[in-house]
Design a protein around this motif. Structure first.
Motif, mmCIF file in Angstrom:
data_model
loop_
_atom_site.group_PDB
_atom_site.id
_atom_site.type_symbol
_atom_site.label_atom_id
_atom_site.label_comp_id
_atom_site.label_asym_id
_atom_site.label_seq_id
_atom_site.Cartn_x
_atom_site.Cartn_y
_atom_site.Cartn_z
ATOM 1 N N MET A 1 17.445 -9.473 8.775
ATOM 2 C CA MET A 1 16.879 -10.046 7.559
ATOM 3 C C MET A 1 15.356 -9.928 7.610
ATOM 4 O O MET A 1 14.739 -10.330 8.586
ATOM 5 C CB MET A 1 17.298 -11.516 7.484
ATOM 6 C CG MET A 1 16.929 -12.205 6.209
ATOM 7 S SD MET A 1 18.086 -11.752 4.911
ATOM 8 C CE MET A 1 17.327 -12.561 3.546
ATOM 9 N N SER A 2 14.772 -9.376 6.586
ATOM 10 C CA SER A 2 13.327 -9.176 6.614
ATOM 11 C C SER A 2 12.593 -10.419 6.115
ATOM 12 O O SER A 2 13.089 -11.178 5.295
ATOM 13 C CB SER A 2 12.943 -7.956 5.778
ATOM 14 O OG SER A 2 13.335 -8.152 4.447
ATOM 15 N N GLU A 3 11.406 -10.607 6.650
ATOM 16 C CA GLU A 3 10.545 -11.715 6.250
ATOM 17 C C GLU A 3 9.768 -11.318 5.001
ATOM 18 O O GLU A 3 9.377 -10.162 4.848
ATOM 19 C CB GLU A 3 9.534 -12.011 7.368
ATOM 20 C CG GLU A 3 10.140 -12.553 8.614
ATOM 21 C CD GLU A 3 9.988 -14.075 8.697
ATOM 22 O OE1 GLU A 3 8.966 -14.592 8.244
ATOM 23 O OE2 GLU A 3 10.918 -14.716 9.201
ATOM 24 N N VAL A 4 9.518 -12.305 4.143
ATOM 25 C CA VAL A 4 8.698 -12.076 2.957
ATOM 26 C C VAL A 4 7.502 -13.005 3.043
ATOM 27 O O VAL A 4 7.652 -14.186 3.336
ATOM 28 C CB VAL A 4 9.498 -12.361 1.662
ATOM 29 C CG1 VAL A 4 8.609 -12.265 0.440
ATOM 30 C CG2 VAL A 4 10.669 -11.392 1.552
ATOM 31 N N SER A 5 6.309 -12.446 2.823
ATOM 32 C CA SER A 5 5.085 -13.247 2.848
ATOM 33 C C SER A 5 4.355 -13.098 1.526
ATOM 34 O O SER A 5 4.477 -12.073 0.855
ATOM 35 C CB SER A 5 4.170 -12.783 3.988
ATOM 36 O OG SER A 5 4.818 -12.905 5.224
ATOM 37 N N LYS A 6 3.567 -14.120 1.178
ATOM 38 C CA LYS A 6 2.744 -14.075 -0.041
ATOM 39 C C LYS A 6 1.366 -13.529 0.316
ATOM 40 O O LYS A 6 0.776 -13.925 1.315
ATOM 41 C CB LYS A 6 2.587 -15.473 -0.623
ATOM 42 C CG LYS A 6 3.760 -15.936 -1.427
ATOM 43 C CD LYS A 6 3.364 -17.172 -2.240
ATOM 44 C CE LYS A 6 4.487 -17.745 -3.039
ATOM 45 N NZ LYS A 6 5.244 -16.842 -3.842
ATOM 46 N N VAL A 96 -1.006 -12.596 -7.055
ATOM 47 C CA VAL A 96 -0.342 -13.027 -5.827
ATOM 48 C C VAL A 96 1.039 -12.384 -5.847
ATOM 49 O O VAL A 96 1.738 -12.450 -6.855
ATOM 50 C CB VAL A 96 -0.217 -14.567 -5.775
ATOM 51 C CG1 VAL A 96 0.597 -15.000 -4.561
ATOM 52 C CG2 VAL A 96 -1.595 -15.212 -5.766
ATOM 53 N N VAL A 97 1.387 -11.716 -4.742
ATOM 54 C CA VAL A 97 2.678 -11.022 -4.695
ATOM 55 C C VAL A 97 3.421 -11.380 -3.410
ATOM 56 O O VAL A 97 2.804 -11.763 -2.415
ATOM 57 C CB VAL A 97 2.518 -9.481 -4.767
ATOM 58 C CG1 VAL A 97 1.907 -9.047 -6.076
ATOM 59 C CG2 VAL A 97 1.720 -8.952 -3.598
ATOM 60 N N ASN A 98 4.722 -11.238 -3.466
ATOM 61 C CA ASN A 98 5.551 -11.344 -2.268
ATOM 62 C C ASN A 98 5.719 -9.940 -1.716
ATOM 63 O O ASN A 98 6.082 -9.025 -2.452
ATOM 64 C CB ASN A 98 6.924 -11.922 -2.606
ATOM 65 C CG ASN A 98 6.838 -13.374 -3.007
ATOM 66 O OD1 ASN A 98 6.124 -14.160 -2.396
ATOM 67 N ND2 ASN A 98 7.572 -13.736 -4.043
ATOM 68 N N ILE A 99 5.452 -9.777 -0.424
ATOM 69 C CA ILE A 99 5.646 -8.477 0.210
ATOM 70 C C ILE A 99 6.585 -8.679 1.388
ATOM 71 O O ILE A 99 6.323 -9.485 2.282
ATOM 72 C CB ILE A 99 4.311 -7.856 0.669
ATOM 73 C CG1 ILE A 99 3.389 -7.622 -0.536
ATOM 74 C CG2 ILE A 99 4.569 -6.542 1.417
ATOM 75 C CD1 ILE A 99 2.022 -7.066 -0.179
ATOM 76 N N SER A 100 7.668 -7.930 1.359
ATOM 77 C CA SER A 100 8.660 -7.983 2.428
ATOM 78 C C SER A 100 8.177 -7.119 3.582
ATOM 79 O O SER A 100 7.642 -6.024 3.362
ATOM 80 C CB SER A 100 9.979 -7.451 1.879
ATOM 81 O OG SER A 100 10.879 -7.260 2.928
ATOM 82 N N ASP A 101 8.347 -7.601 4.802
ATOM 83 C CA ASP A 101 7.840 -6.824 5.933
ATOM 84 C C ASP A 101 8.563 -5.488 6.123
ATOM 85 O O ASP A 101 8.085 -4.618 6.824
ATOM 86 C CB ASP A 101 7.801 -7.641 7.231
ATOM 87 C CG ASP A 101 9.154 -8.140 7.694
ATOM 88 O OD1 ASP A 101 10.182 -7.739 7.121
ATOM 89 O OD2 ASP A 101 9.183 -8.933 8.640
ATOM 90 N N ASP A 102 9.716 -5.293 5.445
ATOM 91 C CA ASP A 102 10.381 -3.994 5.585
ATOM 92 C C ASP A 102 9.757 -2.907 4.702
ATOM 93 O O ASP A 102 10.144 -1.748 4.785
ATOM 94 C CB ASP A 102 11.902 -4.085 5.379
ATOM 95 C CG ASP A 102 12.302 -4.603 4.012
ATOM 96 O OD1 ASP A 102 11.414 -4.813 3.159
ATOM 97 O OD2 ASP A 102 13.510 -4.814 3.810
#
Length: 147
Positions: A1-6, A96-102
């Motif tokens: 499961m990939s992490e999502v950061s703002k 501001v965006v959510n970016i998934s580490d994948d």
């Protein structure tokens, strides 16, 4: 499961950069700055924000991308670096965006003229590349400490 950061997306010379939102306290219009003798070159001055004297850095100049040209869209990102408040001037703060580490790739040697040591990765979001900056490395607070 990939992490999502703002992340906060901002522009320097029409290039898209991002920093983790956890480092950003606020986004301000360009303040009136007070200059001080013998300031480091990239430091443009200081101002008072919510009771704290805040040094302000031209991020473009610090990254050797030229100098900020102030406009209505110019913003100062108020950051916390090493527990201290610091402002950085950017051409424009866009979203501001959510970016998934994948979707984050390791940085190439140089991106948009910025050295690899300052970059944590490059994200491809909707076909647009976003350079993720490591502001703890870019901004050494001791270099700009004014207290």
């Amino acid at each position: 499961m990939s992490e999502v950061s703002k992340f906060i997306i901002f522009q320097l010379n029409h290039e898209r950069f991002a920093i983790n939102i956890q480092q950003v306290r606020s986004i301000e219009k360009m303040p009136e700055l007070t200059t001080m003798p013998q300031m480091p070159q990239a430091m443009k001055g200081i101002f008072e924000l919510r009771g704290a004297i805040t040094p302000v850095i031209d991020l473009k100049e610090k990254l050797e991308m030229g100098q900020a040209e102030y406009s209505e869209e110019t913003r100062t990102l108020i950051l916390t670096i090493d527990g201290n408040q610091l402002g950085v001037i950017v051409d424009k703060a866009t979203e501001v965006v959510n970016i998934s580490d994948d979707v984050i790739e390791p940085p190439p040697e140089m991106v948009a003229g910025v050295e690899r040591e300052y970059i944590t990765g490059v994200a491809n979001q909707d076909g647009q590349l976003i350079v993720l900056l490591d502001l703890d490395r870019v901004l050494n607070f001791a270099e700009f400490n004014v207290s």
